[in-house]
Design an enzyme around this catalytic site. Structure first.
Site, PDB file in Angstrom:
ATOM      1  CB  THR A  49      -2.168  -1.003  18.730  1.00 29.09           C
ATOM      2  OG1 THR A  49      -2.036   0.300  19.293  1.00 29.09           O
ATOM      3  CG2 THR A  49      -3.616  -1.187  18.296  1.00 29.09           C
ATOM      4  CG  ASP A  50      -0.748   1.691  23.230  1.00 35.75           C
ATOM      5  OD1 ASP A  50      -1.141   1.947  22.084  1.00 35.75           O
ATOM      6  OD2 ASP A  50       0.070   2.412  23.847  1.00 35.75           O
ATOM      7  CD  GLU A  51      -3.829   4.221  18.630  1.00 36.32           C
ATOM      8  OE1 GLU A  51      -4.933   4.440  18.113  1.00 36.32           O
ATOM      9  OE2 GLU A  51      -2.776   4.742  18.230  1.00 36.32           O
ATOM     10  CB  SER A  65     -10.195  -1.912  12.321  1.00 38.00           C
ATOM     11  OG  SER A  65      -8.935  -1.271  12.395  1.00 38.00           O
ATOM     12  CE  LYS A  66      -3.652  -3.672  14.945  1.00 39.35           C
ATOM     13  NZ  LYS A  66      -2.856  -4.523  14.007  1.00 39.35           N
ATOM     14  CB  SER A  91      -0.600   1.462  10.793  1.00 35.63           C
ATOM     15  OG  SER A  91       0.159   2.345   9.970  1.00 35.63           O
ATOM     16  CB  THR A 107      -6.383  -4.104   5.700  1.00 36.55           C
ATOM     17  OG1 THR A 107      -6.412  -3.755   4.320  1.00 36.55           O
ATOM     18  CG2 THR A 107      -5.001  -4.607   6.076  1.00 36.55           C
ATOM     19  CG  ASN A 153       2.428   5.923  20.124  1.00 26.46           C
ATOM     20  OD1 ASN A 153       1.531   5.533  20.861  1.00 26.46           O
ATOM     21  ND2 ASN A 153       2.221   6.797  19.147  1.00 26.46           N
ATOM     22  CG  ASN A 154       6.865   0.345  17.812  1.00 27.67           C
ATOM     23  OD1 ASN A 154       7.406  -0.633  17.347  1.00 27.67           O
ATOM     24  ND2 ASN A 154       6.055   0.252  18.869  1.00 27.67           N
ATOM     25  CE1 TYR A 193      -4.213   0.780  13.446  1.00 25.86           C
ATOM     26  CE2 TYR A 193      -4.189   1.989  15.522  1.00 25.86           C
ATOM     27  CZ  TYR A 193      -3.638   1.033  14.680  1.00 25.86           C
ATOM     28  OH  TYR A 193      -2.526   0.325  15.084  1.00 25.86           O
ATOM     29  CE  LYS A 232       1.031   5.954  11.149  1.00 22.21           C
ATOM     30  NZ  LYS A 232       1.648   4.784  10.631  1.00 22.21           N
ATOM     31  CG  LEU A 233       4.457  13.445  16.800  1.00 20.01           C
ATOM     32  CD1 LEU A 233       3.637  14.696  16.565  1.00 20.01           C
ATOM     33  CD2 LEU A 233       4.501  13.131  18.291  1.00 20.01           C
ATOM     34  CB  THR A 274      -0.858   0.054   1.274  1.00 20.92           C
ATOM     35  OG1 THR A 274       0.017   0.260   2.401  1.00 20.92           O
ATOM     36  CG2 THR A 274      -1.669  -1.222   1.459  1.00 20.92           C
TER      37      THR A 274
END
Ligand code: NAD
Ligand code: TDX
Length: 339
Positions: free
Chosen positions: A125-127, A156-157, A85, A100, A182-183, A153, A192-193, A36
């Site tokens: 993920t922690d989210e 869905s995770k 992601s 996905t 967060n990685n 997001y 990403k940030l 993608t």
């Protein structure tokens, strides 16, 4: 040992492919990735000629392609990194996240059921735990924290995680799940940030901080995440969830100021912009279980990891320049112009 690593052309997946090929020279690693916007074949250039590595360009949602790959490779394990992601993109267009992240996960697990597998590992993920209030620094996400998602997001995770646990209970599929914070590190996609702020600062462009910049994230160097997954797939208990995080909470604004300082750029580049819808306030992982059961501890301190990461972006403009000059410009315009 043959391992299918899905999403291995993305940020964490590619770091995991490098880690595994380096640490286990007798393992066969198959990267399944449909490339993608977030997948980048040039990232995998250094391992393309490795006889123990194979790249397959297919989607995890393509049942026929996935089954064919299982027939060819007879994998012992699947480690599923493949996902949409980015939270902001999920707010704009949730559908592909459901396709996905949920359907793709079910297709992979159906293949595991059909052909047999020693381990299916879901990279989560922690989210999925939602967020914590800023005024309760005593609270952390444990594996028992209820699922309570905020964005398409994270929903869905979470949906995928529930399916993984259901396939374990219903069909006895030998699964594990890891939920990481967060990685950051090399090959992090510029939307990403941290990479966004590094690249914008290098180009003397505004640094768009959402809201007041007080939201807190718990940052982990990507290599430490890869080592934790390596431990979970080899030594973790089937059916279990493992939280991964290194007790490194930081406010967004402090990260952006640190990047300015490291690059010698003025804080006047910082621009406060309209907040993310449903913006989670604070993530904070309690990693006691993976520490006690598997002996995992993070090795890279944030102060060192962020320096290494900034150095990597300075040294690897040839990786990110083609990304930010292409389709990414339309994305950036859409998300940040007039924000
Ligand atoms: P990323 O967006 O950088 O990479 C995702 C990869 O998956 C890309 O290579 C992309 O091409 C591929 N992909 C997407 N859809 C696919 C499909 N249908 N079939 C095959 N491949 C597909 O993501 P990332 O940041 O490396 O995250 C990897 C995983 O780790 C995700 O599951 C994410 O939810 C999880 N995670 C990420 C973080 C983080 O901080 N980045 C933290 C915790 C968990
Ligand atoms: O331009 C920005 N300005 C800004 O203030 C961007 C891109 C982000 N932010 C803020 C939003 C978040 O509070 O920075 C924080 C981090 O944002 P992201 O890098 O988008 O990460 P986050 O939303 O925390 O999600 C990440 O960690 C968990 C990954 O993208 C997910 O895949 C992972 O599951």
């Amino acid at each position: 040992m043959t391992i299918i690593v899905t999403g291995g052309a993305g940020f964490i997946g590619s770091n995991f492919v490098f880690h595994m090929l380096d640490k286990y020279p007798d393992y066969r690693i198959i990267c399944l990735d449909c490339l993608t916007y977030a997948g980048n074949l040039s990232t995998l250039e250094p391992v393309m000629d490795n006889p123990n590595f194979r790249f397959v360009k297919e989607s995890i949602t393509d049942r026929d392609a996935v089954y064919k790959l299982f027939e060819e490779e007879k994998p012992d394990m699947v480690v599923n990194f493949a996902a949409e992601s980015h939270v902001d993109r999920s707010i704009e267009n949730p559908q592909v996240f459901l396709d996905t992240n949920i359907i793709g996960t079910s297709v992979l697990m159906d293949a595991c059921r059909k052909y047999g597998i020693k381990r299916y590992h879901q990279v989560s993920t922690d989210e999925v735990y939602g967020d914590l209030p800023l005024d309760r620094p005593d609270l952390f996400f444990t594996e028992e924290t209820p699922i309570h998602t905020s964005s398409p997001y994270s929903s869905s995770k979470a949906g995928a995680d529930l399916l993984v646990l259901a396939y374990h209970r219903t069909y006895g599929l030998p699964v594990t799940i890891s939920r990481c914070s967060n990685n950051y590190g090399p090959y992090h996609f510029p939307e990403k940030l941290i990479p966004l702020m590094i690249i914008n600062a290098l180009n003397d462009k505004p640094l768009p901080v959402y809201g007041e910049g007080v939201n807190v994230r718990d940052w982990l160097y990507v290599e430490d995440h890869c080592k934790a997954i390596d431990l979970v797939i080899h030594k973790g208990t089937v059916g279990e969830v493992y939280n991964i995080g290194g007790h490194n909470e930081m406010k967004n604004i402090d990260i952006v100021k640190l990047i300015c300082k490291e690059l010698g750029k003025p804080e006047s580049l910082i621009t406060y912009v309209t907040d993310r819808k449903g913006h989670d306030m604070r993530y904070a992982i309690d990693p006691t279980k993976i520490h006690n059961e598997l002996g995992w501890l993070p090795e890279t301190k944030f102060a060192d990891g962020i320096k290494k990461t900034i150095r990597w972006y300075l040294d690897n403009e040839s990786w990110w320049a083609p990304i930010v000059s292409g389709e990414y410009q339309n994305y950036y315009e859409k998300m940040y112009a007039n924000r």
